[in-house]
Structures are given as structure tokens and as C-alpha cells.
Design a protein around this motif. Structure first.
Motif, PDB file in Angstrom:
ATOM      1  N   ALA A 103      12.047 -22.090 -34.413  1.00  0.00           N
ATOM      2  CA  ALA A 103      12.792 -21.240 -33.477  1.00  0.00           C
ATOM      3  C   ALA A 103      11.874 -20.740 -32.354  1.00  0.00           C
ATOM      4  CB  ALA A 103      13.407 -20.061 -34.224  1.00  0.00           C
ATOM      5  N   SER A 104      10.637 -20.388 -32.699  1.00  0.00           N
ATOM      6  CA  SER A 104       9.693 -19.901 -31.685  1.00  0.00           C
ATOM      7  C   SER A 104       9.275 -21.014 -30.743  1.00  0.00           C
ATOM      8  CB  SER A 104       8.466 -19.305 -32.369  1.00  0.00           C
ATOM      9  OG  SER A 104       8.810 -18.168 -33.135  1.00  0.00           O
ATOM     10  N   ARG A 105       9.069 -22.204 -31.283  1.00  0.00           N
ATOM     11  CA  ARG A 105       8.702 -23.344 -30.443  1.00  0.00           C
ATOM     12  C   ARG A 105       9.825 -23.647 -29.445  1.00  0.00           C
ATOM     13  NH1 ARG A 105       7.549 -26.458 -34.198  1.00  0.00           N
ATOM     14  NH2 ARG A 105       5.261 -26.248 -34.191  1.00  0.00           N
ATOM     15  N   GLN A 106      11.065 -23.547 -29.914  1.00  0.00           N
ATOM     16  CA  GLN A 106      12.203 -23.799 -29.039  1.00  0.00           C
ATOM     17  C   GLN A 106      12.330 -22.718 -27.967  1.00  0.00           C
ATOM     18  OE1 GLN A 106      14.218 -26.635 -29.290  1.00  0.00           O
ATOM     19  NE2 GLN A 106      14.795 -25.902 -27.246  1.00  0.00           N
ATOM     20  N   LEU A 107      12.072 -21.458 -28.366  1.00  0.00           N
ATOM     21  CA  LEU A 107      12.130 -20.345 -27.416  1.00  0.00           C
ATOM     22  C   LEU A 107      11.124 -20.548 -26.293  1.00  0.00           C
ATOM     23  CD1 LEU A 107      12.988 -17.393 -26.626  1.00  0.00           C
ATOM     24  CD2 LEU A 107      11.114 -16.613 -28.089  1.00  0.00           C
ATOM     25  N   LEU A 108       9.903 -20.914 -26.639  1.00  0.00           N
ATOM     26  CA  LEU A 108       8.877 -21.128 -25.629  1.00  0.00           C
ATOM     27  C   LEU A 108       9.187 -22.345 -24.759  1.00  0.00           C
ATOM     28  CD1 LEU A 108       5.696 -20.482 -27.838  1.00  0.00           C
ATOM     29  CD2 LEU A 108       6.568 -18.998 -26.028  1.00  0.00           C
ATOM     30  N   SER A 109       9.701 -23.393 -25.378  1.00  0.00           N
ATOM     31  CA  SER A 109      10.040 -24.606 -24.622  1.00  0.00           C
ATOM     32  C   SER A 109      11.157 -24.338 -23.621  1.00  0.00           C
ATOM     33  CB  SER A 109      10.449 -25.731 -25.583  1.00  0.00           C
ATOM     34  OG  SER A 109       9.378 -26.083 -26.442  1.00  0.00           O
ATOM     35  N   ASP A 110      12.163 -23.594 -24.045  1.00  0.00           N
ATOM     36  CA  ASP A 110      13.272 -23.250 -23.145  1.00  0.00           C
ATOM     37  C   ASP A 110      12.767 -22.429 -21.967  1.00  0.00           C
ATOM     38  OD1 ASP A 110      14.982 -24.577 -24.823  1.00  0.00           O
ATOM     39  OD2 ASP A 110      15.753 -22.772 -25.804  1.00  0.00           O
ATOM     40  N   TYR A 111      11.872 -21.490 -22.248  1.00  0.00           N
ATOM     41  CA  TYR A 111      11.339 -20.658 -21.160  1.00  0.00           C
ATOM     42  C   TYR A 111      10.509 -21.519 -20.208  1.00  0.00           C
ATOM     43  CZ  TYR A 111       9.186 -16.823 -18.651  1.00  0.00           C
ATOM     44  OH  TYR A 111       8.787 -15.973 -17.659  1.00  0.00           O
ATOM     45  N   ALA A 112       9.685 -22.417 -20.758  1.00  0.00           N
ATOM     46  CA  ALA A 112       8.840 -23.268 -19.916  1.00  0.00           C
ATOM     47  C   ALA A 112       9.668 -24.186 -19.028  1.00  0.00           C
ATOM     48  CB  ALA A 112       7.902 -24.092 -20.796  1.00  0.00           C
ATOM     49  N   GLN A 113      10.795 -24.640 -19.529  1.00  0.00           N
ATOM     50  CA  GLN A 113      11.661 -25.506 -18.730  1.00  0.00           C
ATOM     51  C   GLN A 113      12.257 -24.745 -17.548  1.00  0.00           C
ATOM     52  OE1 GLN A 113      14.574 -27.280 -21.309  1.00  0.00           O
ATOM     53  NE2 GLN A 113      13.078 -28.564 -22.376  1.00  0.00           N
ATOM     54  N   GLN A 114      12.518 -23.471 -17.739  1.00  0.00           N
ATOM     55  CA  GLN A 114      13.082 -22.648 -16.667  1.00  0.00           C
ATOM     56  C   GLN A 114      12.019 -22.164 -15.697  1.00  0.00           C
ATOM     57  OE1 GLN A 114      15.193 -19.479 -18.650  1.00  0.00           O
ATOM     58  NE2 GLN A 114      16.404 -20.895 -19.899  1.00  0.00           N
ATOM     59  N   HIS A 115      10.749 -22.203 -16.134  1.00  0.00           N
ATOM     60  CA  HIS A 115       9.635 -21.763 -15.284  1.00  0.00           C
ATOM     61  C   HIS A 115       8.539 -22.822 -15.378  1.00  0.00           C
ATOM     62  CE1 HIS A 115      11.804 -18.190 -16.706  1.00  0.00           C
ATOM     63  NE2 HIS A 115      11.513 -17.644 -15.547  1.00  0.00           N
ATOM     64  N   ASP A 116       8.786 -23.969 -14.752  1.00  0.00           N
ATOM     65  CA  ASP A 116       7.896 -25.122 -14.931  1.00  0.00           C
ATOM     66  C   ASP A 116       6.687 -25.111 -14.000  1.00  0.00           C
ATOM     67  OD1 ASP A 116       9.228 -25.543 -12.588  1.00  0.00           O
ATOM     68  OD2 ASP A 116       9.972 -27.552 -13.095  1.00  0.00           O
ATOM     69  N   GLU A 117       6.465 -23.976 -13.287  1.00  0.00           N
ATOM     70  CA  GLU A 117       5.323 -23.932 -12.380  1.00  0.00           C
ATOM     71  C   GLU A 117       3.997 -23.770 -13.101  1.00  0.00           C
ATOM     72  OE1 GLU A 117       6.794 -19.707 -12.967  1.00  0.00           O
ATOM     73  OE2 GLU A 117       7.649 -21.705 -12.696  1.00  0.00           O
ATOM     74  N   GLY A 118       4.035 -23.317 -14.356  1.00  0.00           N
ATOM     75  CA  GLY A 118       2.811 -23.112 -15.109  1.00  0.00           C
ATOM     76  C   GLY A 118       2.114 -21.815 -14.710  1.00  0.00           C
ATOM     77  N   TYR A 119       1.034 -21.500 -15.403  1.00  0.00           N
ATOM     78  CA  TYR A 119       0.334 -20.229 -15.180  1.00  0.00           C
ATOM     79  C   TYR A 119      -1.171 -20.443 -15.272  1.00  0.00           C
ATOM     80  CZ  TYR A 119       4.985 -18.390 -16.249  1.00  0.00           C
ATOM     81  OH  TYR A 119       6.330 -18.145 -16.257  1.00  0.00           O
ATOM     82  N   ASP A 120      -1.880 -19.512 -14.672  1.00  0.00           N
ATOM     83  CA  ASP A 120      -3.336 -19.521 -14.819  1.00  0.00           C
ATOM     84  C   ASP A 120      -3.756 -18.921 -16.149  1.00  0.00           C
ATOM     85  OD1 ASP A 120      -4.008 -20.626 -12.246  1.00  0.00           O
ATOM     86  OD2 ASP A 120      -3.456 -18.695 -11.359  1.00  0.00           O
ATOM     87  N   VAL A 121      -3.066 -17.856 -16.567  1.00  0.00           N
ATOM     88  CA  VAL A 121      -3.463 -17.117 -17.767  1.00  0.00           C
ATOM     89  C   VAL A 121      -2.254 -16.855 -18.668  1.00  0.00           C
ATOM     90  CG1 VAL A 121      -4.569 -15.025 -18.664  1.00  0.00           C
ATOM     91  CG2 VAL A 121      -5.271 -15.939 -16.440  1.00  0.00           C
ATOM     92  N   ALA A 122      -2.446 -17.076 -19.963  1.00  0.00           N
ATOM     93  CA  ALA A 122      -1.462 -16.670 -20.964  1.00  0.00           C
ATOM     94  C   ALA A 122      -2.140 -15.676 -21.906  1.00  0.00           C
ATOM     95  CB  ALA A 122      -0.947 -17.871 -21.752  1.00  0.00           C
TER      96      ALA A 122
END
Length: 272
Positions: A103-122
Motif C-alpha cells: 500500500a505504501s509503495r503504491q501511495l508513493l508511486s501514485d504521488y510520483a506520477q502526479q509530480h514527475d519533476e523529481g526532487y533534489d532532496v527527500a
């Protein structure tokens, strides 16, 4: 049968010659003695410290309180969990604490698909072996780190709050969010004088399967240990160097000169 004379100990408390050294360490030294035993005070203090260490390991992270505190800093939060769904399983199966639940992997994947620009820091904050360490230290640390990253011009992913977590849980999290730098905050294994110690693990281009040689560690972040001010200075020094070289771990040396060794931590102190 040969009889031995009874040994008679003095009844008054005798101090230890090392007494003056106690001001320099939390270690249990120069406890003194009464006869052949410990005085009552250090014996009770040992029992208290042991109980605090057990509580730190077994305590569940107060997720609602953490989210409430972080919302005051105007930070969005993603809540995830590992495959270790309870404390008993977490302690018996360290491997499950390194794996995201489906469920957590899916949550993160869904968020990444909606914000596919990526980040410098997590930034990932996980309970680890001391939820108390995260509750006491992480909110203030995260606020200061977040502001420092923005000052550097780095984009920061939403804060990820993880339960049942081991250090490696942050690797796949950063990979899914397409973050170049991972800062993993986690509660360290409590000692008998440090139930509130938080550790920081920094990794460049973290991904599932990273090994410990790829990380840099800053430990013992707590009011009685390494202050938040100094810890952030050290971490930012590593992050800047990492961004220049494109690496972390044993190849990245901590060469930053700290200027706030005597800085006071102004946050309220929690005694118990």
C-alpha cells in the motif's frame, strides 16, 4: 569444616575518587558504594534508565502528533509503513522493516506520477528503535533542514513519515520519488543514558539495494548529545560536497569546519 570470619562492611556511603570526572560523561562511573553494594540513588537511577530504554523501543510513534506539529511549518506529509506491521514483528524480522508495504509503495508511486519533476532532496523520518527520539528531535530538525535546503536552492519532496522502519526503508522511498539526495532520520538503539538519540543517514542517488558503505551517518542528535544546529551544519557540508562530486558514503569525507560547537539548543528539554 573450616570457618571463615564474617566480613563486616562499613554502613556509611563511601564516595569514589573519580567523582569529579562525572561532569564530563553520562557513563555510570564513580557511583560510590555502601558496604559491598551500590548506594540507593544510583541503583534506582539504573532501573529508571533501563525502563526508559525499554519504553523507547516499544513505544509506538505518535503519528497524529507529528503530522500536527509539521503542519504548523506548512509542510505536506506522506505517511508510509514497512512490512513490519507491529513492534513484535519489527524486532524479530529486521528484513521486513527494510521493505515498503504494498500500500505504501503504491501511495508513493501514485504521488510520483502526479509530480514527475523529481526532487533534489527527500527527507524521511522513521521511528526505528526509538520513536521518542523522533518525536522529541525530528520536528524542529526537519523545519531547520527544510529552510536550509530551500536557501541552497534545492527542491524538497514532501516529508515522508515512516513507521516500522529500518534505515534501508528510505532507499526505495527516495528512488520512487526521484530524489537525488536522501536524508533518513531514525530513532537509534537506546542506551542506558540515551533513550532519545536520533541518527541521520545521508545517501546520494539512493535506491533499493543500497549498502551501508554508500551512506554517511551523523549520530547522537539530542539535547544532551549533538545539537540540532551542529548536526545540520555537518549534514549541509556533506550534502554540498555530495552534490558537487555525485557520491556519498565512504568516498565522501566530512571535511566541514563547524562554527557553532557551543550553540545552545533553545527547544524545551524533556526529562523523562
Amino acid at each position: 569444616m573450616k570457618l571463615h570470619p564474617d566480613v563486616q562492611f562499613k554502613t556509611q556511603c563511601e564516595s569514589n575518587a573519580w567523582e569529579k570526572l562525572k561532569q564530563f560523561t553520562d557513563a555510570r562511573i564513580a557511583l560510590g558504594r555502601v558496604g559491598g553494594s551500590l548506594p540507593t540513588r544510583p541503583a534506582l537511577e539504573f532501573q529508571l534508565a533501563h525502563a526508559q530504554a525499554k519504553d523507547a523501543v516499544l513505544k509506538a510513534l505518535d503519528v497524529e502528533s507529528m503530522i500536527r506539529q509539521l503542519s504548523e511549518f506548512q509542510m505536506s506529509v506522506l505517511q508510509i509503513e514497512s512490512c513490519a506491521v507491529d513492534k513484535d514483528l519489527y524486532l524479530k524480522r529486521p528484513d521486513l522493516g527494510r521493505e515498503l508495504s504494498e500500500a505504501s509503495r503504491q501511495l508513493l508511486s501514485d504521488y510520483a506520477q502526479q509530480h514527475d519533476e523529481g526532487y533534489d532532496v527527500a527527507i524521511v523520518a522513521g521511528d526505528g528503535l526509538s520513536a521518542r527520539a523522533i518525536e522529541d528531535n525530528a520536528p524542529y530538525f526537519i523545519q531547520q533542514l527544510h529552510d536550509a535546503c530551500l536557501t541552497q536552492g534545492w527542491s524538497v519532496a514532501p516529508l515522508v513519515l515512516a513507521t516500522g522502519s529500518r534505515v534501508a526503508l528510505g532507499d526505495e522511498t527516495a528512488q520512487i520519488l526521484h530524489a537525488k539526495m536522501l536524508v533518513m532520520l531514525i530513532g537509534e538503539r537506546p542506551g542506558l543514558s540515551s533513550p532519545d538519540s536520533m541518527g541521520i543517514y545521508f545517501t546520494w542517488q539512493a535506491h533499493k539495494g543500497c549498502h551501508d558503505a554508500m551512506r554517511n551517518c551523523i549520530s547522537n542528535v539530542r539535547p544532551a548529545g549533538l545539537s540540532v544546529t551542529v548536526a545540520i551544519q555537518r549534514l549541509l557540508g556533506l550534502m554540498k560536497k555530495s552534490a558537487q562530486l555525485g557520491l556519498s558514503g565512504v568516498q565522501l569525507k566530512d571535511e566541514h569546519e563547524m562554527t557553532a560547537l557551543s550553540a545552545e539548543d533553545t527547544r524545551p528539554k524533556r526529562l523523562f
